[in-house]
Design a protein around this motif. Structure first.
Motif, PDB file in Angstrom:
ATOM      1  N   GLU A  20      23.761 -10.481 -11.953  1.00  0.00           N
ATOM      2  CA  GLU A  20      24.804 -11.204 -11.534  1.00  0.00           C
ATOM      3  C   GLU A  20      24.599 -12.724 -10.868  1.00  0.00           C
ATOM      4  OE1 GLU A  20      28.181  -9.826  -8.209  1.00  0.00           O
ATOM      5  OE2 GLU A  20      26.126  -9.019  -8.038  1.00  0.00           O
ATOM      6  N   SER A  21      25.651 -13.408 -11.027  1.00  0.00           N
ATOM      7  CA  SER A  21      25.507 -14.783 -10.478  1.00  0.00           C
ATOM      8  C   SER A  21      24.515 -15.768 -11.112  1.00  0.00           C
ATOM      9  CB  SER A  21      25.593 -14.786  -8.872  1.00  0.00           C
ATOM     10  OG  SER A  21      26.571 -13.864  -8.561  1.00  0.00           O
ATOM     11  N   ASN A  22      24.035 -15.766 -12.270  1.00  0.00           N
ATOM     12  CA  ASN A  22      23.113 -16.426 -12.837  1.00  0.00           C
ATOM     13  C   ASN A  22      23.574 -17.650 -13.862  1.00  0.00           C
ATOM     14  OD1 ASN A  22      20.459 -15.139 -11.945  1.00  0.00           O
ATOM     15  ND2 ASN A  22      21.783 -13.464 -12.828  1.00  0.00           N
ATOM     16  N   LYS A  23      22.898 -18.397 -14.147  1.00  0.00           N
ATOM     17  CA  LYS A  23      23.358 -19.258 -15.036  1.00  0.00           C
ATOM     18  C   LYS A  23      22.805 -19.119 -16.527  1.00  0.00           C
ATOM     19  CE  LYS A  23      22.815 -24.011 -16.833  1.00  0.00           C
ATOM     20  NZ  LYS A  23      22.094 -25.385 -16.535  1.00  0.00           N
ATOM     21  N   GLY A  24      23.722 -17.823 -16.906  1.00  0.00           N
ATOM     22  CA  GLY A  24      23.785 -17.281 -18.017  1.00  0.00           C
ATOM     23  C   GLY A  24      23.153 -15.838 -17.719  1.00  0.00           C
ATOM     24  N   GLY A  25      23.624 -14.830 -18.168  1.00  0.00           N
ATOM     25  CA  GLY A  25      23.172 -13.504 -18.025  1.00  0.00           C
ATOM     26  C   GLY A  25      21.875 -12.997 -18.523  1.00  0.00           C
ATOM     27  N   VAL A  26      21.934 -12.726 -19.778  1.00  0.00           N
ATOM     28  CA  VAL A  26      21.107 -12.373 -20.561  1.00  0.00           C
ATOM     29  C   VAL A  26      20.890 -13.033 -22.119  1.00  0.00           C
ATOM     30  CG1 VAL A  26      19.940 -10.300 -21.778  1.00  0.00           C
ATOM     31  CG2 VAL A  26      21.338  -9.897 -19.805  1.00  0.00           C
ATOM     32  N   GLU A  27      19.668 -13.592 -22.346  1.00  0.00           N
ATOM     33  CA  GLU A  27      19.649 -14.385 -23.527  1.00  0.00           C
ATOM     34  C   GLU A  27      18.458 -13.864 -24.358  1.00  0.00           C
ATOM     35  OE1 GLU A  27      18.962 -19.123 -24.972  1.00  0.00           O
ATOM     36  OE2 GLU A  27      19.523 -18.630 -22.841  1.00  0.00           O
ATOM     37  N   ALA A  28      18.768 -13.720 -25.659  1.00  0.00           N
ATOM     38  CA  ALA A  28      17.521 -13.515 -26.578  1.00  0.00           C
ATOM     39  C   ALA A  28      17.594 -14.471 -27.558  1.00  0.00           C
ATOM     40  CB  ALA A  28      17.887 -12.086 -27.105  1.00  0.00           C
ATOM     41  N   ARG A  29      16.570 -14.988 -28.248  1.00  0.00           N
ATOM     42  CA  ARG A  29      16.351 -16.145 -29.163  1.00  0.00           C
ATOM     43  C   ARG A  29      15.100 -15.944 -29.787  1.00  0.00           C
ATOM     44  NH1 ARG A  29      15.623 -21.850 -26.252  1.00  0.00           N
ATOM     45  NH2 ARG A  29      13.338 -21.932 -26.650  1.00  0.00           N
ATOM     46  N   ASP A  30      14.888 -16.510 -31.018  1.00  0.00           N
ATOM     47  CA  ASP A  30      13.812 -16.676 -31.956  1.00  0.00           C
ATOM     48  C   ASP A  30      13.135 -15.491 -32.198  1.00  0.00           C
ATOM     49  OD1 ASP A  30      13.952 -19.402 -31.679  1.00  0.00           O
ATOM     50  OD2 ASP A  30      13.083 -19.483 -29.825  1.00  0.00           O
ATOM     51  N   GLN A  31      14.076 -14.488 -32.521  1.00  0.00           N
ATOM     52  CA  GLN A  31      13.289 -12.984 -33.028  1.00  0.00           C
ATOM     53  C   GLN A  31      12.862 -12.142 -31.698  1.00  0.00           C
ATOM     54  OE1 GLN A  31      12.394 -15.855 -35.219  1.00  0.00           O
ATOM     55  NE2 GLN A  31      14.304 -14.781 -36.080  1.00  0.00           N
ATOM     56  N   ALA A  32      13.470 -12.646 -30.684  1.00  0.00           N
ATOM     57  CA  ALA A  32      13.344 -11.712 -29.652  1.00  0.00           C
ATOM     58  C   ALA A  32      14.468 -10.539 -29.394  1.00  0.00           C
ATOM     59  CB  ALA A  32      13.444 -12.631 -28.141  1.00  0.00           C
ATOM     60  N   ALA A  33      14.253  -9.550 -28.684  1.00  0.00           N
ATOM     61  CA  ALA A  33      15.151  -8.376 -28.679  1.00  0.00           C
ATOM     62  C   ALA A  33      15.258  -7.939 -27.269  1.00  0.00           C
ATOM     63  CB  ALA A  33      14.897  -7.335 -29.596  1.00  0.00           C
ATOM     64  N   VAL A  34      16.617  -7.788 -26.714  1.00  0.00           N
ATOM     65  CA  VAL A  34      16.738  -7.095 -25.556  1.00  0.00           C
ATOM     66  C   VAL A  34      17.702  -5.867 -25.681  1.00  0.00           C
ATOM     67  CG1 VAL A  34      16.577  -9.382 -24.180  1.00  0.00           C
ATOM     68  CG2 VAL A  34      18.926  -8.419 -25.169  1.00  0.00           C
ATOM     69  N   THR A  35      16.978  -4.817 -24.762  1.00  0.00           N
ATOM     70  CA  THR A  35      17.985  -3.642 -25.054  1.00  0.00           C
ATOM     71  C   THR A  35      18.444  -3.563 -23.358  1.00  0.00           C
ATOM     72  OG1 THR A  35      16.433  -2.732 -26.741  1.00  0.00           O
ATOM     73  CG2 THR A  35      17.651  -1.088 -25.489  1.00  0.00           C
ATOM     74  N   LEU A  36      19.668  -3.355 -23.352  1.00  0.00           N
ATOM     75  CA  LEU A  36      20.568  -2.956 -22.214  1.00  0.00           C
ATOM     76  C   LEU A  36      21.259  -1.625 -22.118  1.00  0.00           C
ATOM     77  CD1 LEU A  36      22.040  -6.685 -21.941  1.00  0.00           C
ATOM     78  CD2 LEU A  36      19.917  -5.953 -20.903  1.00  0.00           C
ATOM     79  N   SER A  37      20.971  -0.782 -20.931  1.00  0.00           N
ATOM     80  CA  SER A  37      21.560   0.377 -20.802  1.00  0.00           C
ATOM     81  C   SER A  37      22.034   0.646 -19.648  1.00  0.00           C
ATOM     82  CB  SER A  37      20.627   1.547 -21.434  1.00  0.00           C
ATOM     83  OG  SER A  37      20.184   1.671 -22.559  1.00  0.00           O
ATOM     84  N   ASN A  38      23.321   1.069 -19.338  1.00  0.00           N
ATOM     85  CA  ASN A  38      23.765   1.320 -18.037  1.00  0.00           C
ATOM     86  C   ASN A  38      23.603   0.270 -17.176  1.00  0.00           C
ATOM     87  OD1 ASN A  38      24.221   4.145 -18.829  1.00  0.00           O
ATOM     88  ND2 ASN A  38      21.991   4.306 -18.721  1.00  0.00           N
ATOM     89  N   CYS A  39      23.811  -1.011 -17.663  1.00  0.00           N
ATOM     90  CA  CYS A  39      23.667  -2.149 -16.791  1.00  0.00           C
ATOM     91  C   CYS A  39      25.218  -2.698 -16.637  1.00  0.00           C
ATOM     92  CB  CYS A  39      22.984  -3.238 -17.477  1.00  0.00           C
ATOM     93  SG  CYS A  39      21.246  -2.591 -17.712  1.00  0.00           S
ATOM     94  N   GLU A  40      25.233  -3.719 -15.436  1.00  0.00           N
ATOM     95  CA  GLU A  40      26.386  -4.229 -15.209  1.00  0.00           C
ATOM     96  C   GLU A  40      26.111  -5.970 -15.367  1.00  0.00           C
ATOM     97  OE1 GLU A  40      30.380  -4.691 -12.311  1.00  0.00           O
ATOM     98  OE2 GLU A  40      29.241  -2.705 -12.476  1.00  0.00           O
ATOM     99  N   ILE A  41      26.678  -6.502 -16.024  1.00  0.00           N
ATOM    100  CA  ILE A  41      26.178  -8.085 -16.193  1.00  0.00           C
ATOM    101  C   ILE A  41      27.584  -8.839 -15.755  1.00  0.00           C
ATOM    102  CG2 ILE A  41      25.598 -10.046 -17.770  1.00  0.00           C
ATOM    103  CD1 ILE A  41      24.279  -7.533 -19.491  1.00  0.00           C
ATOM    104  N   ARG A  42      27.680  -9.468 -14.639  1.00  0.00           N
ATOM    105  CA  ARG A  42      29.010 -10.213 -14.136  1.00  0.00           C
ATOM    106  C   ARG A  42      29.067 -11.249 -13.363  1.00  0.00           C
ATOM    107  NH1 ARG A  42      28.789  -5.358  -9.911  1.00  0.00           N
ATOM    108  NH2 ARG A  42      27.384  -6.237  -8.263  1.00  0.00           N
ATOM    109  N   GLY A  43      29.839 -12.149 -13.371  1.00  0.00           N
ATOM    110  CA  GLY A  43      29.825 -13.142 -12.696  1.00  0.00           C
ATOM    111  C   GLY A  43      28.836 -14.342 -12.855  1.00  0.00           C
ATOM    112  N   ASN A  44      28.290 -14.415 -13.982  1.00  0.00           N
ATOM    113  CA  ASN A  44      27.395 -15.584 -14.486  1.00  0.00           C
ATOM    114  C   ASN A  44      28.050 -16.727 -14.990  1.00  0.00           C
ATOM    115  OD1 ASN A  44      24.876 -14.037 -14.251  1.00  0.00           O
ATOM    116  ND2 ASN A  44      25.907 -12.463 -15.568  1.00  0.00           N
ATOM    117  N   THR A  45      27.462 -17.774 -14.780  1.00  0.00           N
ATOM    118  CA  THR A  45      27.965 -19.224 -15.339  1.00  0.00           C
ATOM    119  C   THR A  45      27.515 -19.097 -16.796  1.00  0.00           C
ATOM    120  OG1 THR A  45      27.718 -20.101 -13.184  1.00  0.00           O
ATOM    121  CG2 THR A  45      27.765 -21.633 -15.069  1.00  0.00           C
ATOM    122  N   GLY A  46      28.198 -18.922 -17.738  1.00  0.00           N
ATOM    123  CA  GLY A  46      28.130 -19.080 -19.275  1.00  0.00           C
ATOM    124  C   GLY A  46      28.305 -17.649 -19.589  1.00  0.00           C
ATOM    125  N   SER A  47      27.922 -17.051 -20.651  1.00  0.00           N
ATOM    126  CA  SER A  47      28.007 -15.875 -21.529  1.00  0.00           C
ATOM    127  C   SER A  47      27.242 -14.932 -20.704  1.00  0.00           C
ATOM    128  CB  SER A  47      27.745 -15.772 -22.778  1.00  0.00           C
ATOM    129  OG  SER A  47      28.809 -16.720 -23.548  1.00  0.00           O
TER     130      SER A  47
END
Length: 132
Positions: A20-47
């Protein structure tokens, strides 16, 4: 700062978190992988979730809401989204550009975003109920 930033083949798994309340919530690039389960991603500047340049986002049972751009943005990234609620974001619930890879969406709600639930340029594999 970003809530979570994975790059250059990195892997990150989060379960039961709030980003919450970050400059962008979660970012994955350059063959990186993120796995999110049962999370709340809210109120971030950006996506809320941003996968690009070969990054992958696997998002299950998450609520992504109130971000100042898209709920989920894919620019040359891939995603699997299931049983999620992606609402009240300032642009699209799911936005795609830049030759995204495989996108799979199952049993998720993309209604109530400012521009549209799923951007028409997204080519996705759908299963179950998808609300837009």
């Amino acid at each position: 700062a970003k809530g979570l930033f994975a790059f250059e083949g990195g892997r990150a798994t989060l379960d039961g978190c709030t980003i919450e309340s970050n400059k962008g919530g979660v970012e994955a690039r350059d063959q990186a992988a993120v796995t999110l389960s049962n999370c709340e991603i809210r109120g971030n500047t950006g996506s809320g979730v941003y996968a690009h340049d070969g990054g992958t986002a696997n998002v299950t049972n998450c609520r992504i809401t109130g971000n100042t751009m898209n709920g989920i943005l894919l620019k040359g990234g891939t995603a699997t989204i299931s049983n999620c609620t992606v609402t009240q974001n300032a642009q699209f619930g799911l936005s795609c550009s830049g030759s995204p890879g495989a996108i799979s969406v199952a049993n998720s709600d993309f209604s109530g975003n400012t521009l549209q639930g799923i951007q028409p340029t997204c080519t996705i594999t759908r299963s179950g109920t998808i609300k837009e």
